[in-house]
Every structure is written in structure tokens, then in C-alpha cells.
Design an enzyme around this catalytic site. Structure first.
Site, PDB file in Angstrom:
ATOM      1  N   CYS B 151       0.833  -1.203   0.000  1.00 51.53           N
ATOM      2  CA  CYS B 151       0.000   0.000   0.000  1.00 51.53           C
ATOM      3  C   CYS B 151       0.868   1.253   0.000  1.00 51.53           C
ATOM      4  O   CYS B 151       0.548   2.240  -0.679  1.00 51.53           O
ATOM      5  CB  CYS B 151      -0.961  -0.004   1.180  1.00 51.53           C
ATOM      6  SG  CYS B 151      -0.195  -0.296   2.781  1.00 51.53           S
ATOM      7  N   ASN B 152       1.963   1.224   0.732  1.00 52.04           N
ATOM      8  CA  ASN B 152       2.885   2.359   0.691  1.00 52.04           C
ATOM      9  C   ASN B 152       3.552   2.445  -0.677  1.00 52.04           C
ATOM     10  O   ASN B 152       3.745   3.542  -1.224  1.00 52.04           O
ATOM     11  CB  ASN B 152       3.978   2.200   1.755  1.00 52.04           C
ATOM     12  CG  ASN B 152       3.426   2.184   3.163  1.00 52.04           C
ATOM     13  OD1 ASN B 152       2.465   2.879   3.469  1.00 52.04           O
ATOM     14  ND2 ASN B 152       4.023   1.381   4.030  1.00 52.04           N
TER      15      ASN B 152
END
Lengths: 343, 343, 343, 343
Positions: B151-152
Site C-alpha cells: 500500500c505504501n
């Protein structure tokens, strides 16, 4: 330094342990000589609680490594059940303030019923004084072992006991709707206290079966002189600190307010608001104060009593230091005059 | 109903699993035929996630109890390492979107370096397509196994890849200061994600050694055609959802904005704000949108690129459904047009 | 597209206005043709609410600039008092769902008493149907003007009305301890709703004099066939969305649960939990569901009823769309099947 | 009591005013003789800040009603611009610590540029000493007027100044990515600081044009002996208190850590963590401590410096008391040894 009371904190890796250290850090009459945390023995307190890293504190050790000769008073911040075992093994001439639930209930039958096991230290149970300072001050002053109250129990007791004592309310119609912050649930990881499970939400828990009911029944009944059982529903707030009890009672609102104001007028930490005003948890945050308010219902003969305190301070570690001050012959407010932190 | 794709979610008791169910609940082209959660097999999804109790869902079962004949596409929301084992055992003719980190890194050496173990399913790794939809759309359309991105990693990639592709920034001067909500850490109880440890506070973690760096290096270098390494520092926000990456770059601000606007102008979920505006995590909450803004620094030749998305949606489960739509031949935005929820 | 109902939202710059837009964004039977916000006329909705910037929406305009010929149904999300003026000026052949308090109270005397002014549109008041969908479905279906309920009022009414109807509780012993999120207080800046004043704290407000008491009295008394007044204390939660009402009643707990389960068994948005379970606000967040639970007190003949809903959705804008669906002849759940968002 | 310094707080109804009162409440060398708040003159401090209601404090009055003969030192917590007018009118033989931005910038041109108006008290500006205690201790000791620093400016300065002084970093490559809690925005109601606008979200603001940049440039350039301009991006955190600056620098990480450790080794409130560790805002909450950490980047010759402090305490009111202690000849840590409050 030489004449400061030497303090050991057993179970220093939990929130109440850390709160004791925070308060003692500026307490002029106490110094910490031992800190225990079995699973983290050998570590510094700063490693476990980095907010305390500026303090010069003993390294965490195991309970058996504490030398009683270096201790005037023990704060015991261990889990329930563990506490009675550990305290049983301490020298009988040392002062102890226990923050667990182990010595709160005078009747061993009641203890067994609510905690699901027989008490293993009945002599200590008999010796222990219930630590609700404002109601047991004289006994605490002379006590060797004081049992800190439940944080929810303290909140409700502060709202209700003076009313039962004054005969100002109907003892059969007491409803305590209580809301508490998360820190009361402790530092042990559980799904239910994860940030994502608690933030932006609210719910009731342990409805009608929270163990602090036993403390209410014990104290309410003692003051009323006959069995009193409240309805009690605790809820979990998405905040760290603070308990607010909304207590629904039947009685004359003005008389109810008067009874509370009279009872607490000389108490250093009890603040009764003007009639019609209600308190907020954020206004006692981090302090040893308890704010109480009374508001009349629209329906005659009914009122709401609101009591709020910080569960970690007045509800637990601040209360413990208050009691320790009395046991050690110190002025009772010593080290407890920190103003609440807002915002 | 008959022609809806039949979906199995492996690992449905975590947050990404629940988010998949939430999104599929109103997805017109998918229906859930199996939900697994080994430790909670036999329970209803409503017992594990009460917010889903109104849905008519299969009872949670064990992975081995899922019948592949009832499944067109698997979403695999299992922990890292477990995922490669489980997927290895699935029939080779089923479509799979994996949400773990297991198949993101093309180079087995890099995988071993960052994840501390050799990869156990190299053939699947070779087959897997990296699930950054806007950059691998064609490959995903034809893929059998898609590896959902970190997600990052997605957040930073969205900000940086078009700039490297356009030659708009200095590849050696990329700093990604990223802030992420707590839900990305998952539902397993840990001290560090307790409410009392996260709320009312902020800190950096895994500084300069977060595993998503490997994804940045892989994708940045591929686009730039030479090795590119960013500085990457993630921080934990006291909020459930949302990632904001503040990316410091060297280049002409207007050209940077133009490169992003051009690259994303036809993308359904990518919103490039007017030059000089910056996005907020709360404005993409619960949605599959990514908002990107560019602001010029006071110092010439420098700019900040801000990218924000919801880690559970665009950063994970929404991305997974986006990819699944492509794999299943559905219009790619199907079921993903939910507006963000604010406040 | 041609046969979608054309919707105008008057007062689109507040939270209930934004929530209407969020819900209509994926509603297959409605399309927005006008959005008003007098002070922000000329701006885009995306400027006022950036989470809606991906939508193709009309520019904000003034109320007088809305052409009634482009409108099938108005949602009126204006402040109290303003609403009755504005609606008085709308064409009498247009359907209207009002989200303000202006048309909730049937008795003009009661209105004047609680709102401190005479009602200025008594004919409309007479025409208006109270928007508690599950209890006024048939009237709503044929109504031109529906008055959305108070969000607190809806919560308490859902918990209590079936019990009064079934004679399952003592009408003179109803205590509603309610906790609500901050978004219900609106977007107008006030000291009391600043982040620093609300977060990490909890308190009661408008104790025993909240205006929603009038709605309780109106509906409770109607169902009971005689005057019924509850005790009502609302509290402010440090969270955006969600109301939980803890209702203390006297009656047989099992009969209370049975009455609620029977009353709501066919209702699409009402979920009655198994006896003994209690709901959480976070499990209805962003959805149109209301979860209700019943738990027996330790004291015989007493029970707690818990009702929770999202104040902006089921308590306001979702309810409004539910009612509009009925008024427009659409299947009543259209566009309202979004699953709650957790975490 | 007689020899305690007599303190007036001008502007006591804001958060920094309340924080001054909180800290002075347990300060053994100060007592409050006057509190002003023009709009709330005549009210008690407890009415404005109920968390202070247990204290015996003067009633709030207007500034002109303060008798200078009762004041040894003024804390001036007024809005920018107002401050210079009010201080101009105070007797020239009274000590003053100003918490506004009015006297921070030595160059009137720079002031005019950043604050959009000419300075109206240039003589006072010339007299004022910049209140960054650890860097101006000697001047502060002899000063009559001290200008408290910006809270963000203090945080960045603590991280950077020793590195410029030691020549440990490239002065042209300083990036300050800063995150701050909401209380720094003050108590005046604004849409942007409402709970519903701040909670559960994160964004950057005043990007590359925040006024504290002027303080960075002034102090950085002075220490470096040549013009130094950092990149500075502040972000708003969903929490009340705490600032964390993540500073990206070029230099040898170990030398950077050594420079900070050496510079701060004798400072009572500056805590430099072991190399490789990073601080958290929650571990300085409510205290006057500043925690600093240094972590090496993966890329050689680059490091991240993290500095954190409580914006209301070390960043504002605690700093002010620190400076006042020096001005009054008190031991400088007097009253500032409160341990941080966690959780």
C-alpha cells in the site's frame, strides 16, 4: 533524599505502573528504589516507557530480586490473582498498596463468585482496608495493606455513597451508565483494544456482569445498612483516559446536590460543580481530581448525578499515592497537586 | 446471478479480507462462494466482523474445504510466506489475486534479501504480474496470478513513476516521507497497535529499512532504465485509514505537474489536483481514488508531490478488485465507484 | 439516464448535504440537477467537499436560481427555521424531504415551546409526514412533504416504540442514555466542536432539555395511547459518526427482545441481534442499518435495549433517501445497500 | 509566598494561556496576580477552562485593569500584531516574555514581508532576545523582553542548528518535513480545526510558505554564517499535542549524531536518543522535553534527524517559563520537571 520513603513498584511495565512513576517523579516525599517486570527484567524503564527516559530509575528486575530492606512501601500493580500470591510472600512488616482487585471484596464468597476462584490469602484479605480514600481515611492511615478500588467502582461510589448516607435517593432505583477510556484495559495486546477496533466507535461491554458491580454492592449496602444493587452498564470510549458515570436516581435534585456538596466540601480532590452543571472527562485528565455535577430531570423527583475522574490517576495510581501518603504520615495531597492537562 | 464471477476469499478474518467483502457486497459482477479463516472456521463472518452481519455470506471454513469447482477467482489475503504455500497448492487454472508481499519482487535474490528467506514458489513468482493497475493494465488483463502491491509502494509509485518516465526529476534526489494509518498493520494484536499506544501520537518506524523500498527500487529502476533508490521514511498516523506520501523532488514544478496530469488524464481513479493544491487522506477515505497534488518549493527547481489513497481500498482490496475486473473481462471500474466517506 | 428522478439539494455545503451526494453518487434511480449553498454559490462542490471532486455535479447556486422544472424531488438540508421559509416558497406540486427540525412536531404549541418561536408555515406542518420510515411507510409513500426525524430521536424511537406498542415495558420508567458523534453538530465553526475540545474527552450536553425530547414524547405517547415522557441525556463522543442509545426499561427481557425481533423481522435495514448481544456504532458506520440488542439486567424485570445507527446516514441523509425512494415509487432499498465501513 | 515572582498572563483564554496556568500551578517560584481576556473579562478562569477550576486564581480582567505594581513579569499570549501594541503600552521596567510572533524576526523588512505589515514597535524589536533558550541562554538571562519562538521553528532549530554549527551537513540540502498537532492552531473556531474536519485524516498546509520559515532562515543563516534556506512542509496531525520534524540532511550520519549529542549533553530538557533510534510525540506529551534521534539512510552520506516536542509546552508555554526562570534568576528548570503523560 535520605528521609524520603523508599518505594518499590511491582509490575512496573503496565500503565498503572508507569503512572505511578510519572507521579512519583515530582513527589517530594518518595523515591523509587525498585521496579519489577518479570518479562522485561534487565531492561531500563526508558526502554519500556520512553516517556520516562529522562528519569534516573532503577533497572527493571524480577520480584525476587527486590531487597525488602530497601523498601518502605510497595505499590503492587500486578494482574489479579498474581497479586495475592506475591503479596503473601512479602515481609509482613512492610506497607503495601495493592492496585489489583485481589483484596477489594471483604466477603470471600463474593470474591469467589465474581472472580471464579477461591481466595488464597484470606488473612491478608481480612487485614486489607478498602482504598476509597475519602471514605476510609482513618483506617487507611493505620493500615499496612490497602486495596486500591476499581476505577469504575471509585467513580460510581463517589457519586452515590453520600446520597445513600444522606437518605437522599431511593436505593432500589440506581442506574449507573458508565463510559470509560481504553487505558483501563491495560497494555497486554488484545484484538478488542487495537486502535482500529476502538477509534471512531463506541459500545457497551460486560453488561450487567462487570466485576466492579461487586464493589458497588459491597459499599452501597454498607452505607445504606441493607442490600443495595444498582444497574450497571459500562461502555468503552475511543479515548485513552477518563471515566464518566451518568447516574440516574430518584430523589429531590436540590437535596441530592446539597448532600454531595456537604459531604465533599473539605475534600482536597473532590470538586462539586454548581447545581445544574455537568463535568467532562477532559477537565480532570492526568490529575487526581474528581468532578461531580447534579442536574435535575424534567420529571419531578428525578436527577442525574455525573462523576468523572481519570482512571489511571484518581481511579488507580493517584489514589494509590494518596493512600500511601496517609500510610506514611505525609500530608495527604503531597505530590498530587498536578493540574489536569487540557487539551 | 448465474453469470456473476464466483469468488473465494482466503484469509477473510483480516482487514483486507473484510474490505473485499464490503466492496463485493455491492459489486454487480461478483458473488462470494467461499470465505476462509483457519482459526475461525465454522464461525459466521458476522461473528468475526459484525458490520457485515446483514450480508448473506458463506460460513468461514478452512482453506482445504474450499471446492475449486465453485471458484472462478481467488483473492488471497493471507500473511506473507503463508501465501506462497497456499497458492502453490491451488489448481493452476484458477485466477488469483494475491494481496500479500509474496509475489511482488521479480528478482528472487531481492526477495530473499528483504524477506529473510528463499522464495518457495519461483515458477509462480515468474508468472505473477505486479498489480499496479495503471502501469500493468495489459499484462493484468491476461494474467492468471496478480501480485497486489504494497500500500505504501502504490502511493509512492503513483507520485514518482510518471516523473521518471518523463525525465522530469533527478532520479538521485527522491525523498519519500510517508504517513500511514494503523489499519495497514493488520488485526493481529500487538502492543504497538493498541489504541493507547497509537492515539494522540506520531512517530516514524522501519526507517530506511521498510520492505516496500524494494518495490520502489524495482519499479523506479525499471522506468528510469537504470538503478534508482529513494530515501523512504514511513510514519504511523493516529487514524485508521489513509496514506499520504510527501515526495521531495528536484525538477521544474510546472513540468512535474504537467507530467502527472498528462499521465493520469484518462485514468478513472487517479485525480490530479490543480497545480499548487495538496490532497488530504480524509478525502479518499473508503474509496478507490488516489489524489495527487504538486506544489512548488520556494527554492527554484524543487517541488513537492503529494499522493494520497486509502490503504485498505486503492492500496489493497480496491486495487485487487480493480485487477480482478480486468482479469475477468469486466468493465474495470465495476463496483468501485463508491464515493469517499467524509466525515 | 432520462428516467432517473431529478434531485435538488438545498443546503449542500453541510454534512447532511454532502452525505446525500455521497449516497446519490451510486444511486441508480436519482440524478442531481441542482445544488445550493447561498454563501458558496458559484463554487464547485469539489471546492467545498474535496472528497466529491471526482463527481460530475452542478455548480453550487443560490436557492432562487434553481429551476423547479428541473426538479422532481427536493432534499432540504437547511438550518432550522430557514427551512420553513424556503419550503413555503417552493411550488406546491413538488415532492420534498426536509432534513431540518421544522416539520417534525405536529402540535404547533409544542413546536413553539421547544423552538422558541411560532411556526410560520402551519399548513405545511399539517401536511408533513414524520419520516420514521418503518413506522410511517404508507403515509410516506403518498406524501408530498416528509419531515426527516432527529437523528437522536430516530435512535431512541427504534428502541422504544415496538416495546410500547407491545405493552412490554412500563411507560413511566424509560431512561435513554444516548451518546452521539460530533458530525451531528454540523460544519459551522464553534468552540465546542473544535478538535482540541472534543478529542480525548467525553461529556453530557443539553441534559434533560434536548429538543429531540419533543419527538420522543410525540411518538411514544401516540403509540402508547397516553402521555409518555422519557428521561433523556445525550452525551458527545470523540468520534465523527455514530449514535448509541442505551435505554433502561422495566419489563421481561425475553419479551422485550421478542417484541423487537417480531416488529423488525421484515425490515430491510433493522437488524435485531441475538438476545444478550449488544451493538457497536462502528459496525453501522456509513450505512443505513440500525442494529438493536437487548441484554437482561441482573435485577429481575429490567433490561437494557441498545440501538445504534449512523447519524448522517440512517439518522439523516440515508433515511431521507429511503423516504424519497418510497415517494418516487422506487424499490425502497435502492441505493442504500452500501455495507458499513470498518475500520 | 511573599518572595514568589508575581506573574500576569495577558491573553489567558487561549491554549497557551491555559498551559502557562497549568505549569505555574505547581511552580514554586511564581504566583499569578493577574489574568486578562478582554472578551471574557469578569469571568472566572474556571468558567473558561474548567480543568483549572480547583485553582485559586484572579478573575479575568481587561488588560488596562492590570496594575503593573502587582507584576514582576508579564507573559503575553496575545494574537500576533495585537501583541506589539499591548507591549508598547506596558511600563518599560517590567520583564516580558512574549509568546506571539511579533518580536521573533530581527530584520523589520523580513517581518514586513512575512507578516504583511510594517512593525509598529521597532525599538522593542531591537531590544527583544529570541527565546530559543539553549542558544540564547546568556542573553535571555539579562533580557527584559524575550520573544518566544514559533513552535515549529523551535523543533526544526533544535534538529538543525548544532549540525550547521559543527559543519556536519550540507546547508543547501535541508528538508524539514514537519507534522504538528491541532492545538497549535488555537482556540478560535474555524472550519479547518473542527473535530470532523481533522480527525481520521492528514494533510499538508501552508506548503513552502509557512511563516516559521522566516525563523529558520534567520537562525540557520546566523549559525552558518551565510544564507541558508530549508525546504519546509508542515502537516496537520489528528491529535492535540506534539510536533515531529523529520529532517532530511546530507552528511555523515555518525558525525551528525555526535554533533547533536555533544551539543545537548548538558542541556536539562534535550534528550538525544542512541544512534539509530527515533522519537515519538507521545513520549514528550505535556512536558518540557525535546527528544532527538538520528538514523542513517540506506544511501551513504544521508541521514534523517527526528526532533519532537510538545507544541504547547516546550514549543510555547514551557519554553516561556524556562526563559522567565532565567530572567528572574531562578534555577532554570524550576517548575518544569513534570514527566510526560503517557498514555
Amino acid at each position: 533524599m535520605a528521609d524520603k520513603a523508599r518505594i518499590a513498584i511491582l509490575g512496573a511495565s503496565g500503565y498503572t505502573g508507569a503512572e505511578l512513576v510519572r507521579l512519583i517523579a515530582t513527589h517530594p516525599g518518595m523515591r523509587i528504589t525498585a521496579l519489577t517486570a518479570d518479562r522485561r527484567a534487565g531492561e531500563s524503564m526508558g526502554a519500556v516507557f520512553p516517556h520516562l527516559r529522562h528519569l534516573d530509575l532503577p533497572t527493571l528486575c524480577r520480584i525476587e530480586d527486590v531487597n525488602p530492606d530497601d523498601v518502605d512501601l510497595y505499590f503492587c500493580a500486578l494482574p489479579h490473582a498474581t497479586s495475592q500470591e506475591v503479596i503473601s510472600a512479602l515481609p509482613r512488616d512492610r506497607k503495601i498498596v495493592d492496585l489489583s482487585a485481589d483484596f477489594r471484596l471483604r466477603d470471600p464468597q463474593v470474591y469467589a463468585e465474581w472472580y471464579g476462584r477461591a481466595h488464597s490469602a484470606l488473612d491478608l484479605q481480612e487485614e486489607a482496608v478498602y482504598g476509597l480514600t475519602e471514605f476510609y481515611r482513618d483506617e487507611i492511615r493505620g493500615a499496612r495493606l490497602v486495596a486500591g478500588t476499581g476505577c469504575n467502582a471509585a467513580t460510581g461510589n463517589y457519586a452515590v455513597l453520600p446520597l445513600l448516607a444522606a437518605g437522599a435517593i431511593d436505593p432500589d432505583e440506581i442506574i449507573i451508565d458508565l463510559k470509560t477510556g481504553v487505558s483501563g484495559a491495560g497494555r497486554a495486546p488484545k484484538e478488542g483494544t487495537l486502535f482500529a477496533e476502538v477509534s471512531e466507535g463506541f459500545h457497551a461491554y460486560n453488561i450487567a456482569r462487570h466485576r466492579h458491580i461487586a464493589e458497588f454492592e459491597q459499599e452501597f449496602s454498607k452505607v445504606a445498612g441493607r442490600p443495595v444493587t444498582p444497574t450497571f452498564v459500562p461502555h468503552l470510549l475511543p479515548q485513552n483516559r477518563g471515566i464518566l458515570a451518568t447516574v440516574y436516581v430518584k430523589g429531590e435534585p436540590a437535596a441530592i446536590h446539597a448532600a454531595l456538596a456537604a459531604r465533599y466540601q473539605d475534600e482536597p480532590f473532590m470538586v462539586v460543580l454548581p447545581f445544574g452543571e455537568a463535568p467532562a472527562t477532559r477537565h480532570v485528565r492526568g490529575s487526581n481530581f474528581c468532578h461531580i455535577g447534579v442536574v435535575a430531570d424534567r420529571r419531578p423527583g428525578r436527577a442525574m448525578v455525573f462523576a468523572t475522574l481519570d482512571n489511571l490517576t484518581k481511579g488507580s495510581s493517584g489514589q494509590a499515592i494518596h493512600n500511601a501518603n496517609l500510610m506514611l504520615g505525609l500530608p495527604e495531597t503531597t505530590g498530587l497537586d498536578l493540574a489536569p492537562m487540557f487539551p
